[in-house]
Scaffold this motif. Structure first.
Motif, PDB file in Angstrom:
ATOM      1  N   LEU A  49       0.941  -1.067   0.104  1.00 55.03           N
ATOM      2  CA  LEU A  49      -0.152   0.074  -0.333  1.00 55.03           C
ATOM      3  C   LEU A  49       0.721   1.591   0.116  1.00 55.03           C
ATOM      4  O   LEU A  49       0.655   2.614  -0.647  1.00 55.03           O
ATOM      5  N   PRO A  50       2.170   1.217   0.398  1.00 58.84           N
ATOM      6  CA  PRO A  50       2.856   2.477   0.997  1.00 58.84           C
ATOM      7  C   PRO A  50       3.301   3.132  -0.512  1.00 58.84           C
ATOM      8  O   PRO A  50       3.304   3.888  -1.219  1.00 58.84           O
ATOM      9  N   SER A  51       3.294   1.476  -1.352  1.00 56.83           N
ATOM     10  CA  SER A  51       4.106   1.728  -2.252  1.00 56.83           C
ATOM     11  C   SER A  51       2.835   2.213  -3.595  1.00 56.83           C
ATOM     12  O   SER A  51       3.739   3.244  -4.424  1.00 56.83           O
ATOM     13  N   MET A  52       2.077   1.908  -3.287  1.00 58.43           N
ATOM     14  CA  MET A  52       0.721   1.949  -4.529  1.00 58.43           C
ATOM     15  C   MET A  52       0.031   3.700  -4.133  1.00 58.43           C
ATOM     16  O   MET A  52      -0.001   4.498  -5.366  1.00 58.43           O
ATOM     17  N   SER A  53       0.303   4.040  -2.621  1.00 60.33           N
ATOM     18  CA  SER A  53       0.476   5.685  -3.154  1.00 60.33           C
ATOM     19  C   SER A  53       1.121   6.401  -3.187  1.00 60.33           C
ATOM     20  O   SER A  53       0.886   7.483  -3.760  1.00 60.33           O
ATOM     21  N   THR A  54       2.567   6.215  -3.316  1.00 57.40           N
ATOM     22  CA  THR A  54       3.869   6.777  -3.595  1.00 57.40           C
ATOM     23  C   THR A  54       3.001   7.148  -5.250  1.00 57.40           C
ATOM     24  O   THR A  54       3.273   8.326  -5.633  1.00 57.40           O
ATOM     25  N   ALA A 107      -5.326  -7.743 -14.717  1.00 58.80           N
ATOM     26  CA  ALA A 107      -5.534  -6.817 -15.343  1.00 58.80           C
ATOM     27  C   ALA A 107      -4.572  -5.959 -13.917  1.00 58.80           C
ATOM     28  O   ALA A 107      -3.872  -4.605 -14.430  1.00 58.80           O
ATOM     29  N   GLY A 108      -4.497  -6.757 -12.929  1.00 51.89           N
ATOM     30  CA  GLY A 108      -4.302  -5.906 -12.256  1.00 51.89           C
ATOM     31  C   GLY A 108      -2.746  -5.333 -11.615  1.00 51.89           C
ATOM     32  O   GLY A 108      -2.403  -3.927 -11.303  1.00 51.89           O
ATOM     33  N   ALA A 109      -2.055  -5.944 -12.728  1.00 54.04           N
ATOM     34  CA  ALA A 109      -0.377  -5.907 -12.853  1.00 54.04           C
ATOM     35  C   ALA A 109      -0.439  -4.766 -13.902  1.00 54.04           C
ATOM     36  O   ALA A 109       0.903  -4.214 -13.667  1.00 54.04           O
ATOM     37  N   PHE A 110      -1.698  -4.531 -15.122  1.00 58.18           N
ATOM     38  CA  PHE A 110      -1.328  -2.948 -15.913  1.00 58.18           C
ATOM     39  C   PHE A 110      -2.366  -2.356 -15.561  1.00 58.18           C
ATOM     40  O   PHE A 110      -2.282  -1.018 -16.249  1.00 58.18           O
ATOM     41  N   VAL A 111      -3.082  -2.129 -14.709  1.00 56.79           N
ATOM     42  CA  VAL A 111      -3.875  -0.781 -14.073  1.00 56.79           C
ATOM     43  C   VAL A 111      -3.114   0.328 -14.104  1.00 56.79           C
ATOM     44  O   VAL A 111      -1.911   0.748 -13.754  1.00 56.79           O
ATOM     45  N   GLY A 112      -3.771   1.077 -14.003  1.00 59.10           N
ATOM     46  CA  GLY A 112      -3.125   2.862 -14.023  1.00 59.10           C
ATOM     47  C   GLY A 112      -3.504   3.732 -12.637  1.00 59.10           C
ATOM     48  O   GLY A 112      -3.058   4.581 -12.896  1.00 59.10           O
ATOM     49  N   GLY A 113      -4.633   3.012 -11.635  1.00 65.08           N
ATOM     50  CA  GLY A 113      -5.249   4.379 -11.328  1.00 65.08           C
ATOM     51  C   GLY A 113      -5.121   3.692  -9.971  1.00 65.08           C
ATOM     52  O   GLY A 113      -5.816   2.067  -9.766  1.00 65.08           O
ATOM     53  N   ILE A 114      -6.124   4.119  -9.082  1.00 68.61           N
ATOM     54  CA  ILE A 114      -6.530   3.984  -7.613  1.00 68.61           C
ATOM     55  C   ILE A 114      -7.558   2.927  -8.076  1.00 68.61           C
ATOM     56  O   ILE A 114      -8.014   1.912  -7.262  1.00 68.61           O
ATOM     57  N   GLY A 115      -8.757   3.843  -8.771  1.00 65.81           N
ATOM     58  CA  GLY A 115      -9.951   3.034  -8.833  1.00 65.81           C
ATOM     59  C   GLY A 115     -10.132   1.808  -9.838  1.00 65.81           C
ATOM     60  O   GLY A 115     -10.914   1.324  -9.422  1.00 65.81           O
ATOM     61  N   HIS A 177      12.257  -6.785  -4.374  1.00 64.01           N
ATOM     62  CA  HIS A 177      12.746  -7.195  -5.393  1.00 64.01           C
ATOM     63  C   HIS A 177      12.224  -6.047  -6.684  1.00 64.01           C
ATOM     64  O   HIS A 177      13.469  -6.320  -7.674  1.00 64.01           O
ATOM     65  N   PHE A 178      11.410  -6.244  -6.838  1.00 64.03           N
ATOM     66  CA  PHE A 178      10.276  -5.284  -7.910  1.00 64.03           C
ATOM     67  C   PHE A 178       9.427  -4.791  -7.352  1.00 64.03           C
ATOM     68  O   PHE A 178       9.527  -3.640  -6.146  1.00 64.03           O
ATOM     69  N   SER A 179       8.593  -4.530  -8.291  1.00 64.04           N
ATOM     70  CA  SER A 179       7.637  -3.320  -7.695  1.00 64.04           C
ATOM     71  C   SER A 179       6.838  -3.541  -7.463  1.00 64.04           C
ATOM     72  O   SER A 179       5.987  -5.051  -6.752  1.00 64.04           O
ATOM     73  N   TRP A 180       5.489  -2.548  -6.980  1.00 69.41           N
ATOM     74  CA  TRP A 180       4.361  -3.048  -6.237  1.00 69.41           C
ATOM     75  C   TRP A 180       3.383  -4.046  -7.659  1.00 69.41           C
ATOM     76  O   TRP A 180       2.347  -4.827  -6.589  1.00 69.41           O
ATOM     77  N   ARG A 181       3.882  -4.037  -8.140  1.00 68.22           N
ATOM     78  CA  ARG A 181       2.537  -4.588  -9.232  1.00 68.22           C
ATOM     79  C   ARG A 181       2.654  -6.167  -9.018  1.00 68.22           C
ATOM     80  O   ARG A 181       2.145  -7.072  -9.489  1.00 68.22           O
ATOM     81  N   SER A 182       4.606  -6.473  -8.227  1.00 70.77           N
ATOM     82  CA  SER A 182       4.489  -7.674  -8.566  1.00 70.77           C
ATOM     83  C   SER A 182       3.704  -8.875  -7.034  1.00 70.77           C
ATOM     84  O   SER A 182       3.119 -10.137  -7.797  1.00 70.77           O
ATOM     85  N   VAL A 183       2.662  -7.773  -6.411  1.00 72.21           N
ATOM     86  CA  VAL A 183       1.694  -8.153  -5.744  1.00 72.21           C
ATOM     87  C   VAL A 183       0.790  -9.166  -6.323  1.00 72.21           C
ATOM     88  O   VAL A 183       0.012 -10.100  -6.172  1.00 72.21           O
TER      89      VAL A 183
END
Length: 547
Positions: A49-54, A107-115, A177-183
């Motif tokens: 969540l902190p990485s997504m927020s930033t 789909a979550g790995a490619f999204v570009g916004g919080i919504g 080791h990776f970005s938040w998209r890895s989750v």
């Protein structure tokens, strides 16, 4: 091919002599891994969540919804999908759920916004609800021997606790080791592999007589549970007695009352409510609800402690929480064996008492408490208590459900977990938030603008996780002493709330222990006990039904 009265198999039943064990064990591994996949998503995203927020400039409330959207759809649809599995095929429903989880994760790995992330998480919760009850229902039908079934349920319950506790560790390693998209990415290959394994190794199972689909019952159960979970989750934000929260409770109560009326009248109900009159079903379900109330609340509070008070990184937090997961994994199979020897009631009551002791010790933690001491002991006791309760309680619930309703029964069992967990996070989190607000808001209001701007102050009001940002500002700042004083006050406020929440939890668990001790039978009937302990020979199958 072997055909039973309640489900179809392909020679997979485990006999009392232990024959044909290998393939059922492989199927059990697949089911446990499928369960782990959907439960891991309950917690793995938290550390990101902190990485997504930033990265996406998300507000605090939007980050909360990333977590809540999954829980809401997951809990709200468990009962419905359990019934659909009974009707159309439990493996089929599980496979559809696994495919859906994989697609939504991609789909979550490619999204570009919080919504968009919130929408993806809600979709993942829908498909996860199709997987979770099917795993337990398939497991119950897969093992016909009582002792083998009890051992399989022990493995399933152990995986449930381990998966939830492993989420922070896995998420922390990925972020290291990776970005938040890895989750999200991690779910895609796992879901694909599990689909293939399920089709190859898990036999199909369904109820032999399903009757017309109870659409109204499904809609009412979904609406009632969704409204209840939504009201509970949002209560800390809206206020426990606000008009919005009370309206949510009212809608939930109305829908659930109509659901009860409908199910008592329906010829083919989505849930046989008369099961609740069976003490071996209802009181173990109550025990699981209270146990998960404690566990989810504890994990929420210990997250605040590790990351806010101790200022651990996500990976450090995950590694330090591993003793909890190990305790669950080791104790679950032992607890089921003890329940077979000494009775379900004695073991469940013991587990609840251990939970109460663990939570009481957790309430004694201070800022300076060493990890190897109060913190570690409380985690181990909480893990042991949860495992000791949930294994025997789940086995009791599923043993009380007719074979043609195991999907619906699994849905009830799983729903009690999620609703209990949502209550734990909401109630205990609200206690901590209220204490934090009372102690910190007056301090924040007095902070000069040169030390923190309006945005920083609002973040500090909302959560102690803002300590991380304050700590960064302290480096090289002329206001370092003032900032350090604010950080100390914030940590004290969190722990004061933690202490109150722990005592509330101890009280709830002790009340549950007393109720179970009084209401649940302490002894199995003689025939069931002798069968489980192997003191009586299992009736032999007719030759015509053997492979």
């Amino acid at each position: 091919m072997t055909a039973t009265a309640n489900h179809t198999t392909t020679g997979w039943q485990v006999s009392a002599t232990g024959t044909r064990v290998v393939r059922p064990v492989l199927a059990l591994i697949v089911l446990c891994l499928a369960e782990m996949l959907v439960l891991l998503d309950n917690t793995i995203v938290n550390v990101a969540l902190p990485s997504m927020s930033t990265a996406l400039q998300g507000s605090f409330s939007s980050l909360q919804w990333i977590v809540d959207a999954y829980v809401l759809t997951f809990a709200g649809l468990l009962l419905a999908f359990g019934h659909l599995g009974d009707r159309y095929g439990r493996r089929k429903v599980m496979v559809i759920g696994l495919v859906g989880v994989g697609v939504m994760s991609l789909a979550g790995a490619f999204v570009g916004g919080i919504g968009q992330i919130i929408a993806v998480r809600a979709g993942m919760g829908v498909f996860a609800a199709a997987v979770f009850p099917a795993t337990l229902a398939l497991l119950t039908g897969l093992f016909s021997d009582p002792r083998a079934r009890a051992a399989a349920i022990a493995a399933w319950t152990a995986m449930a606790g381990v998966a939830i506790a492993l989420g922070p560790t896995v998420g922390g390693w990925l972020l290291e080791h990776f970005s938040w998209r890895s989750v999200f990415w991690i779910n895609v290959p796992l879901a694909a592999a599990l689909v293939v394994a399920a089709l190859l190794l898990v036999p199909e199972s369904r109820a032999p007589h399903s009757g017309p689909l109870d659409v109204l019952g499904i809609v009412l159960s979904l609406s009632g549970i969704t409204a209840l979970v939504w009201a509970i989750i949002e209560a800390p934000h809206n206020g426990w007695t606000s008009q919005v929260t009370l309206t949510g409770y009212g809608v939930a109560l109305a829908c659930l009352a109509l659901f009860v009326w409908r199910e008592l009248k329906a010829p083919y109900p989505v849930l046989n409510l008369r099961l609740l009159t069976n003490r071996r079903f209802s009181f173990p379900a109550l025990s699981i609800t209270v146990a998960y109330f404690s566990m989810f609340g504890f994990l929420f509070l210990i997250t605040q402690y590790f990351q806010g008070v101790r200022e651990y990184s996500p990976l450090e937090f995950g590694l330090h929480s591993l003793p909890f997961a190990l305790s669950v994994g080791l104790a679950a199979p032992i607890a089921v064996l003890l329940a077979q020897r000494f009775g379900t009631t004695a073991v469940i009551v013991t587990g609840l008492l251990i939970l109460a002791v663990g939570m009481y010790i957790a309430g004694q933690v201070t800022i300076d408490s060493p990890y190897v001491g109060t913190v570690l002991i409380s985690m181990v006791l909480m893990g042991l208590g949860l495992a000791i309760v949930q294994g025997p309680a789940t086995e009791a619930i599923m043993s009380a459900v007719p074979e043609d309703e195991v999907g619906a029964g699994a849905g009830v069992n799983d729903t009690t977990r999620e609703v209990g967990g949502a209550l734990g996070v909401a109630v205990l989190g609200s206690i901590v938030a209220s204490t934090y607000k009372t102690q910190i808001w007056p301090i924040v209001d007095k902070i000069p603008d040169t030390l923190a701007n309006a945005t920083d102050k609002e973040f500090m009001r909302q959560t102690a996780m803002s300590i991380i940002g304050l700590r960064e500002k302290q480096q090289g700042s002329m206001f370092a002493p003032q900032i350090e004083g604010i950080i100390t006050n914030m940590k004290v406020a969190v722990l004061d709330g933690f202490h109150i929440a722990s005592y509330v939890t101890v009280g709830a668990v002790l009340v549950c222990a007393v109720v179970v001790a009084i209401a649940l039978p302490w002894r199995r009937d003689a025939a069931q006990r002798s069968m489980l302990l192997g003191w009586a020979d299992k009736p032999k199958e007719p030759e015509s039904t053997r492979m």
